[in-house]
Write a protein that holds these residues in place. Structure first.
Motif, PDB file in Angstrom:
ATOM      1  N   PHE A  49      44.395 -52.456  57.487  1.00 33.49           N
ATOM      2  CA  PHE A  49      45.672 -52.852  56.899  1.00 33.49           C
ATOM      3  C   PHE A  49      45.483 -53.111  55.414  1.00 33.49           C
ATOM      4  N   ASP A  50      46.457 -52.715  54.599  1.00 31.59           N
ATOM      5  CA  ASP A  50      46.350 -53.023  53.173  1.00 31.59           C
ATOM      6  C   ASP A  50      46.689 -54.495  52.956  1.00 31.59           C
ATOM      7  N   ASP A  51      46.587 -54.947  51.713  1.00 24.87           N
ATOM      8  CA  ASP A  51      46.791 -56.368  51.415  1.00 24.87           C
ATOM      9  C   ASP A  51      48.194 -56.857  51.757  1.00 24.87           C
ATOM     10  N   GLY A  52      49.143 -55.936  51.852  1.00 23.91           N
ATOM     11  CA  GLY A  52      50.504 -56.310  52.236  1.00 23.91           C
ATOM     12  C   GLY A  52      50.747 -56.232  53.735  1.00 23.91           C
ATOM     13  N   GLY A  53      49.693 -55.929  54.502  1.00 22.29           N
ATOM     14  CA  GLY A  53      49.816 -55.853  55.954  1.00 22.29           C
ATOM     15  C   GLY A  53      50.262 -54.506  56.486  1.00 22.29           C
ATOM     16  N   VAL A  54      50.346 -53.483  55.611  1.00 21.26           N
ATOM     17  CA  VAL A  54      50.758 -52.149  56.045  1.00 21.26           C
ATOM     18  C   VAL A  54      49.592 -51.477  56.772  1.00 21.26           C
ATOM     19  N   PHE A  55      49.876 -50.936  57.950  1.00 21.34           N
ATOM     20  CA  PHE A  55      48.864 -50.260  58.768  1.00 21.34           C
ATOM     21  C   PHE A  55      48.415 -48.976  58.082  1.00 21.34           C
ATOM     22  N   CYS A  56      47.092 -48.798  57.942  1.00 19.93           N
ATOM     23  CA  CYS A  56      46.546 -47.656  57.198  1.00 19.93           C
ATOM     24  C   CYS A  56      45.661 -46.726  58.028  1.00 19.93           C
ATOM     25  N   GLY A  57      45.082 -47.209  59.108  1.00 20.06           N
ATOM     26  CA  GLY A  57      44.183 -46.361  59.880  1.00 20.06           C
ATOM     27  C   GLY A  57      43.643 -47.081  61.097  1.00 20.06           C
ATOM     28  N   TYR A  58      42.909 -46.339  61.919  1.00 21.79           N
ATOM     29  CA  TYR A  58      42.391 -46.894  63.168  1.00 21.79           C
ATOM     30  C   TYR A  58      41.047 -46.279  63.525  1.00 21.79           C
ATOM     31  N   TYR A  76      37.720 -42.278  68.361  1.00 23.12           N
ATOM     32  CA  TYR A  76      38.749 -41.753  67.456  1.00 23.12           C
ATOM     33  C   TYR A  76      38.655 -42.500  66.129  1.00 23.12           C
ATOM     34  N   LEU A  77      38.855 -41.775  65.050  1.00 22.39           N
ATOM     35  CA  LEU A  77      38.891 -42.360  63.718  1.00 22.39           C
ATOM     36  C   LEU A  77      39.872 -41.558  62.888  1.00 22.39           C
ATOM     37  N   ALA A  78      40.830 -42.238  62.283  1.00 27.86           N
ATOM     38  CA  ALA A  78      41.798 -41.526  61.440  1.00 27.86           C
ATOM     39  C   ALA A  78      42.469 -42.500  60.473  1.00 27.86           C
ATOM     40  N   VAL A  79      42.881 -41.946  59.356  1.00 27.41           N
ATOM     41  CA  VAL A  79      43.704 -42.653  58.385  1.00 27.41           C
ATOM     42  C   VAL A  79      45.122 -42.113  58.542  1.00 27.41           C
ATOM     43  N   VAL A  80      46.106 -42.991  58.471  1.00 26.64           N
ATOM     44  CA  VAL A  80      47.512 -42.598  58.572  1.00 26.64           C
ATOM     45  C   VAL A  80      47.796 -41.518  57.517  1.00 26.64           C
ATOM     46  N   LYS A  81      48.511 -40.493  57.943  1.00 22.70           N
ATOM     47  CA  LYS A  81      48.748 -39.308  57.110  1.00 22.70           C
ATOM     48  C   LYS A  81      49.190 -39.642  55.685  1.00 22.70           C
ATOM     49  N   GLU A  82      50.135 -40.566  55.536  1.00 17.95           N
ATOM     50  CA  GLU A  82      50.669 -40.906  54.217  1.00 17.95           C
ATOM     51  C   GLU A  82      49.643 -41.614  53.334  1.00 17.95           C
ATOM     52  N   MET A  83      48.570 -42.131  53.935  1.00 16.12           N
ATOM     53  CA  MET A  83      47.580 -42.908  53.191  1.00 16.12           C
ATOM     54  C   MET A  83      46.311 -42.114  52.874  1.00 16.12           C
ATOM     55  N   ARG A  84      46.266 -40.848  53.256  1.00 19.77           N
ATOM     56  CA  ARG A  84      45.060 -40.042  53.054  1.00 19.77           C
ATOM     57  C   ARG A  84      44.877 -39.678  51.583  1.00 19.77           C
ATOM     58  N   ASP A  85      43.625 -39.408  51.220  1.00 19.33           N
ATOM     59  CA  ASP A  85      43.252 -39.013  49.854  1.00 19.33           C
ATOM     60  C   ASP A  85      43.555 -40.105  48.832  1.00 19.33           C
ATOM     61  N   LYS A  86      43.480 -41.355  49.266  1.00 23.03           N
ATOM     62  CA  LYS A  86      43.718 -42.495  48.370  1.00 23.03           C
ATOM     63  C   LYS A  86      42.577 -43.504  48.441  1.00 23.03           C
ATOM     64  N   GLY A  87      41.444 -43.107  49.034  1.00 22.79           N
ATOM     65  CA  GLY A  87      40.308 -44.019  49.145  1.00 22.79           C
ATOM     66  C   GLY A  87      40.365 -44.956  50.332  1.00 22.79           C
ATOM     67  N   VAL A  88      41.377 -44.799  51.173  1.00 18.04           N
ATOM     68  CA  VAL A  88      41.527 -45.686  52.328  1.00 18.04           C
ATOM     69  C   VAL A  88      40.375 -45.503  53.310  1.00 18.04           C
ATOM     70  N   GLY A  89      39.964 -44.249  53.559  1.00 20.74           N
ATOM     71  CA  GLY A  89      38.882 -43.994  54.507  1.00 20.74           C
ATOM     72  C   GLY A  89      37.604 -44.713  54.117  1.00 20.74           C
ATOM     73  N   SER A  90      37.242 -44.665  52.847  1.00 17.21           N
ATOM     74  CA  SER A  90      36.029 -45.339  52.378  1.00 17.21           C
ATOM     75  C   SER A  90      36.159 -46.856  52.485  1.00 17.21           C
ATOM     76  N   ALA A  91      37.335 -47.389  52.136  1.00 11.00           N
ATOM     77  CA  ALA A  91      37.560 -48.834  52.263  1.00 11.00           C
ATOM     78  C   ALA A  91      37.506 -49.253  53.734  1.00 11.00           C
ATOM     79  N   PHE A  92      38.034 -48.399  54.601  1.00 14.87           N
ATOM     80  CA  PHE A  92      38.009 -48.671  56.037  1.00 14.87           C
ATOM     81  C   PHE A  92      36.570 -48.742  56.539  1.00 14.87           C
ATOM     82  N   PHE A  93      35.732 -47.795  56.118  1.00 16.98           N
ATOM     83  CA  PHE A  93      34.327 -47.814  56.530  1.00 16.98           C
ATOM     84  C   PHE A  93      33.648 -49.103  56.092  1.00 16.98           C
ATOM     85  N   LYS A  94      33.912 -49.540  54.858  1.00 18.02           N
ATOM     86  CA  LYS A  94      33.308 -50.786  54.378  1.00 18.02           C
ATOM     87  C   LYS A  94      33.720 -51.941  55.283  1.00 18.02           C
TER      88      LYS A  94
END
Length: 195
Positions: A49-58, A76-94
């Motif tokens: 979830f981003d800092d505003g609580g928006v769901f970003c991936g699972y 299963y591992l995925a980032v929500v389509k609208e959030m892809r290519d914005k660094g979310v995947g790397s932040a999720f891994f961290k």
């Protein structure tokens, strides 16, 4: 980013809204099987979830308890389509590294580029491997034929890396714990290590 375990109701919501869109039908585990495994403490699901609580991936994991602790397998591992290519995947891994520090092991698989059908297919498979490497995962020397597809086995070394021999045992043990014996024999074939 905030990474936390999802409730059963949240998992049902993610499954209906995202999993069925992000993965082909032949790769989807039925929801009732996920629910049952969660209730038996054999399956864990995390959301990002981003800092505003928006769901970003699972990230959904099958797991098993061993004498070393709990082993996890990326299901299963995925980032929500609208959030892809914005660094979310790397932040999720961290975030996953942070919440999974107590794991005995965390493994997964990625399609083996050595079996690509074209140069374009090979480039895409190599790109995926590089993404996982950039985010701390290790490509082990273990390879497998699973559901008729060739894979390389990866490890997220949350508490240090394991040897290939240990990975073989962990990885096959996880699949033995989640598949019926007959199905395991039919769809799972670990390749012998190179001599």
């Amino acid at each position: 980013m905030v990474v936390r375990e999802l409730t059963l109701d949240e998992v049902r919501d993610v499954y209906g809204k995202y999993l069925t869109e992000d993965f082909p039908p032949d790769e989807l585990r039925p929801l009732y099987m996920i629910e049952e495994a969660m209730q038996e403490n054999r399956y864990t699901c995390y959301g990002c979830f981003d800092d505003g609580g928006v769901f970003c991936g699972y990230a959904f994991f099958a797991s098993r308890e061993t004498d070393r602790g709990r082993d996890y397998l990326f299901d299963y591992l995925a980032v929500v389509k609208e959030m892809r290519d914005k660094g979310v995947g790397s932040a999720f891994f961290k975030g996953l590294y942070d919440v999974m520090q107590g794991a005995a092991s965390v493994v997964g698989e990625v399609e083996n580029p050595d079996y690509a059908e074209s140069e374009e297919d090979r480039a895409y498979k190599e790109w995926r491997i590089q993404f996982y490497r950039r985010n701390g995962m290790v490509v082990t020397g273990v390879t497998v034929l699973l559901y008729g597809v060739e894979y390389r086995v990866l490890e997220m070394p949350v508490n240090g890396a394991h040897t290939d021999e240990e990975i073989r045992e962990i990885y096959s043990g996880l699949y033995q714990s989640i598949l019926p014996p007959k199905m395991y024999e039919e769809i799972f074939e670990l390749h012998e290590p190179d001599a």
